[in-house]
Design an enzyme around this catalytic site. Sequence first.
Site, short mmCIF file in Angstrom:
data_model
loop_
_atom_site.label_atom_id
_atom_site.label_comp_id
_atom_site.label_asym_id
_atom_site.label_seq_id
_atom_site.Cartn_x
_atom_site.Cartn_y
_atom_site.Cartn_z
N ASP A 225 41.80 36.37 31.44
CA ASP A 225 40.67 36.96 30.72
C ASP A 225 41.10 37.80 29.53
O ASP A 225 40.43 38.78 29.17
CB ASP A 225 39.81 37.81 31.68
CG ASP A 225 39.12 36.97 32.74
OD1 ASP A 225 38.81 35.80 32.45
OD2 ASP A 225 38.91 37.48 33.85
N GLU A 226 42.19 37.44 28.90
CA GLU A 226 42.66 38.19 27.74
C GLU A 226 42.91 37.29 26.54
O GLU A 226 43.60 37.67 25.59
CB GLU A 226 43.92 38.99 28.09
CG GLU A 226 43.68 40.08 29.13
CD GLU A 226 44.90 40.95 29.38
OE1 GLU A 226 45.87 40.82 28.62
OE2 GLU A 226 44.86 41.74 30.34
#
Length: 281
Positions: A225-226
């Site tokens: 999620d980055e």
Amino acid sequence: MPSTNILTLSCPDRPGLVYAVTRWIAEAGGNILDSQQFSDTSDDEFFLRVHFTLLDTVPVDDLSDRFAALATGHRMAYRLVVAETPMRTLVLVSREGHCLNDLLYRQSTGALNIEIPAIVSNHPDLERLAAAYDVPFHHVPVVDKADAEARMLTLVDELDIDLVVLARYMQILSDETCRQLEGRAINIHHSFLPSFKGARPYQQAHDRGVKLIGATAHYVTAALDEGPIIDQGVLRVDHRMTATDLARVGRDVESQTLSRAVQLHAESRVLMNGPRTVVFA
């Protein structure tokens, strides 16, 4: 009939880049319909998107080969596509169908320039939804992660997939699979990253008394999620809303944000800029 093409590129910034590209298009017999550019002064990088027509239909691979000499001289990373060609998109999903349903509907009405030849899910729940749009559904249980990802990647190759969309696919892809899909896999996250990771995000949001909820669409990377952010959506909420209410309205934000991100990618409006993106909206 004239052909319509989109050229996107990035390279070290220097004077004359716009002139060089537009001159090449003119000499090729092209007419520019739309052009957007951006110079990132923080790292002296230049980005350009040009939408243009040619008087004669030229195969896009031949046109790309012709541009190679100019690109090499300016150290350009570039991509040239036919504007009207739908982007072949494989959708991964688990049990929640709101994002999948939105993508299927927008594809069916022509609102998204994509073609969905298959859906992959680790659960059978959404097979009827896929059937309603006459899209093949592949139930691939994640008993062995390596095997499940291998089956998915085989479909990517066999179906000539350009883009993979994780439409609330509740599985973490392996680092190797993330590398293979770099720059062509989009995920939707249920908040402004990196807030409220893990289980029950809307309960977490409710417990903290948030006044805004949102969703983030980003490219998939090995860092969970980055990945580079493509688009974000937001909605104002208040103290009267329960966790169930937040989840309900949050599904709408997720669906809309993911569809916008897919549209931007399918129209070649997103260029990678290290950990960030340049988005020509």
